[in-house]
Design an enzyme around this catalytic site. Structure first.
Site, PDB file in Angstrom:
ATOM      1  N   HIS A  71       0.874  -1.201   0.000  1.00 23.31           N
ATOM      2  CA  HIS A  71       0.000   0.000   0.000  1.00 23.31           C
ATOM      3  C   HIS A  71       0.894   1.230   0.000  1.00 23.31           C
ATOM      4  CE1 HIS A  71      -3.688   2.272   1.780  1.00 23.31           C
ATOM      5  NE2 HIS A  71      -2.793   3.157   1.388  1.00 23.31           N
ATOM      6  N   HIS A  75       1.369   5.429  -1.774  1.00 24.95           N
ATOM      7  CA  HIS A  75       0.959   6.545  -2.633  1.00 24.95           C
ATOM      8  C   HIS A  75       2.217   7.114  -3.273  1.00 24.95           C
ATOM      9  CE1 HIS A  75      -3.089   6.625  -0.801  1.00 24.95           C
ATOM     10  NE2 HIS A  75      -2.433   6.210   0.260  1.00 24.95           N
ATOM     11  N   LYS A  95      -9.686  -0.780  -5.366  1.00 32.31           N
ATOM     12  CA  LYS A  95      -9.637  -0.063  -4.096  1.00 32.31           C
ATOM     13  C   LYS A  95     -10.948   0.628  -3.791  1.00 32.31           C
ATOM     14  CE  LYS A  95      -7.868   2.137  -0.607  1.00 32.31           C
ATOM     15  NZ  LYS A  95      -6.705   2.057   0.272  1.00 32.31           N
ATOM     16  N   HIS A 130     -10.304   1.146   2.350  1.00 31.42           N
ATOM     17  CA  HIS A 130     -10.065   2.162   3.389  1.00 31.42           C
ATOM     18  C   HIS A 130     -11.274   2.071   4.307  1.00 31.42           C
ATOM     19  CE1 HIS A 130      -8.567   6.136   4.966  1.00 31.42           C
ATOM     20  NE2 HIS A 130      -9.784   6.051   5.479  1.00 31.42           N
ATOM     21  N   HIS A 143      -4.397  -0.494   6.202  1.00 32.63           N
ATOM     22  CA  HIS A 143      -3.879   0.356   7.289  1.00 32.63           C
ATOM     23  C   HIS A 143      -4.760   0.328   8.542  1.00 32.63           C
ATOM     24  CE1 HIS A 143      -6.741   3.088   5.483  1.00 32.63           C
ATOM     25  NE2 HIS A 143      -5.915   3.639   4.613  1.00 32.63           N
ATOM     26  N   ASP A 169       1.569   2.726   3.497  1.00 30.05           N
ATOM     27  CA  ASP A 169       0.713   3.900   3.335  1.00 30.05           C
ATOM     28  C   ASP A 169       1.543   5.177   3.277  1.00 30.05           C
ATOM     29  OD1 ASP A 169      -1.619   5.309   2.920  1.00 30.05           O
ATOM     30  OD2 ASP A 169      -2.165   5.403   5.035  1.00 30.05           O
TER      31      ASP A 169
HETATM   32  N1  NCD Z   1      -3.314   7.860   4.743  1.00 25.52           N
HETATM   33  C1  NCD Z   1      -3.504   9.159   4.612  1.00 25.52           C
HETATM   34  O1  NCD Z   1      -3.606   9.869   5.627  1.00 25.52           O
HETATM   35  N2  NCD Z   1      -3.593   9.749   3.408  1.00 25.52           N
HETATM   36  C2  NCD Z   1      -3.584   9.105   2.117  1.00 25.52           C
HETATM   37  C3  NCD Z   1      -4.887   8.497   1.783  1.00 25.52           C
HETATM   38  C4  NCD Z   1      -5.231   7.229   2.549  1.00 25.52           C
HETATM   39  O2  NCD Z   1      -4.541   6.217   2.473  1.00 25.52           O
HETATM   40  O3  NCD Z   1      -6.247   7.211   3.247  1.00 25.52           O
HETATM   41  C5  NCD Z   1      -3.176  10.126   1.060  1.00 25.52           C
HETATM   42  O4  NCD Z   1      -3.361   9.850  -0.130  1.00 25.52           O
HETATM   43  O5  NCD Z   1      -2.655  11.199   1.420  1.00 25.52           O
HETATM   44 ZN    ZN Z   2      -3.195   5.117   1.751  1.00 29.76          ZN
HETATM   45 ZN    ZN Z   3      -6.564   5.083   3.244  1.00 35.88          ZN
END
Ligand code: NCD
Ligand code: ZN
Ligand code: ZN
Length: 349
Positions: free
Chosen positions: A16, A18, A102, A139, A177, A250
């Site tokens: 996971h 971003h 997702k 999520h 998460h 995450d």
């Molecule tokens: N985890 C977070 O606080 N933020 C994530 C989005 C997510 O995974 O919920 C993001 O894209 O910034």
């Molecule tokens: Zn995330």
């Molecule tokens: Zn998330």
């Protein structure tokens, strides 16, 4: 008992992450690619990745952003909306473009405005995913205004997740998460088709880290860190040896100015020292022997993907985490900024 000073494990994956897009993508992707052989890439761009064509284009941009000498495979995900077409999902999965889909409840987190308003609108999609063995990544927070933010994961289990698991008993689900003892209990009690990822921050910090002695925007992510009893339950789950838990950072970079703001963004950027951060927790627990399964085996086994062939070696040696990182022109504050960690990644094969 001998003190372990070096650890070589099968090369891990991040289930996971971003990676963002554009200049920031080019500034952060190499941190993930240096440690992990593969990563499940989140689709919450703006606009989100909702079809095969946009996933292929995003995958190409990621590959172009990763230095050629790094061996890294991005695994793409499809962002579900109220109008997702089951055929698009199934074709994307069959052609190897999508590894998973997702589910963001609408407005639960960063860039989730086009998320799903009612999961029962997705019955045809979830039924098809169950049929073809495609994992659903969730999520897991409700967004109802009357639900306290610290209760949103627990209430999601009660109101939504229990019904989804009952209605689609063979659907592969990753509860992403997780942040509560309630989630651990739910995952433990569910069948082998229900698993969870755990982030380094939720293993290290509780909500005091965010709120005591001043408000700490760099400790803020969603789902928000909870009480200490929940952190302890997560540490126990991650280090238990259970096949249901695996690594998912995450890592979610936002600029320093977007976090240090009167309305600061949710997300913690942990990619640069992710393995070092996780291993600190396993070491403190006396559970270094459980680290490889959590980092490198449970994830691929759940996703029915091969285990990686390479290795990574970590050495017990202090590393200093910088107070900021320049992500190709954007200043980002990493997790553990200004602190030192006791393990260092030394060799990746
Ligand atoms: N985890 C977070 O606080 N933020 C994530 C989005 C997510 O995974 O919920 C993001 O894209 O910034
Ligand atoms: Zn995330
Ligand atoms: Zn998330």
């Amino acid at each position: 008992m001998s003190v372990i000073s070096s650890l070589t494990i099968r090369r891990p994956d991040d289930w996971h992450v971003h990676l963002r897009d554009g200049d920031v993508l080019a500034g952060v992707a190499h941190y993930t690619a240096r440690q992990f052989a593969r990563a499940i890439v989140m689709p919450n761009l703006s606009p989100p990745v909702t079809d095969t064509a946009s996933a292929i284009a995003y995958r190409d941009r990621i590959k172009a952003a990763v230095p050629a000498e790094l061996d890294f495979t991005p695994l793409m995900t499809c962002y579900l909306t109220d109008s997702t077409d089951p055929d698009e999902i199934a074709q994307g999965y069959a052609s190897g473009v999508f590894t998973a889909a997702k589910l963001y409840p609408a407005n639960a987190t960063t860039n989730s405005a086009s998320g799903v308003s009612d999961i029962y609108k997705l019955s045809a999609v979830l039924g098809r995913m169950q049929e073809i063995g495609m994992p659903l990544l969730i999520h897991g927070e409700v967004t109802d205004h009357d639900v306290d933010i610290f209760d949103r994961e627990k209430v999601f289990i009660e109101r939504t997740l229990k019904r989804v698991v009952a209605d689609f008993p063979d659907l592969k689900i990753v509860f992403e998460h997780i942040t509560t003892a309630d989630a651990v209990e739910f995952v433990n009690q569910s069948g082998p088709n229900v698993a969870a990822t755990i982030t380094p921050q939720h293993l290290h910090i509780n909500r005091n880290a965010m709120l005591v002695g001043g408000i700490r925007p760099h400790a803020y992510c969603l789902p928000v860190a909870k009480r200490e009893l929940h952190r302890l339950a997560l540490v126990k789950a991650a280090t238990s040896g259970s096949k249901k838990y695996f690594l998912g950072t995450d890592s979610a970079p936002h600029s320093q100015s977007a976090k240090e703001n009167s309305c600061g963004c949710a997300g913690i950027f942990n990619a640069p020292y992710a393995l070092e951060s996780y291993l600190a927790v396993f070491d403190a627990e006396g559970a270094i022997d459980k680290f490889e399964a959590f980092a490198s085996e449970n994830g691929p086994n759940f996703y029915s993907l091969p285990l990686n062939k390479g290795t990574v070696t970590l050495t017990k040696r202090e590393v200093q985490v910088p107070s900021t990182i320049d992500a190709n022109g954007t200043t980002v504050v990493p997790f553990h900024a200004g602190d030192s960690l006791e393990w260092a990644v030394d060799r990746v094969t």
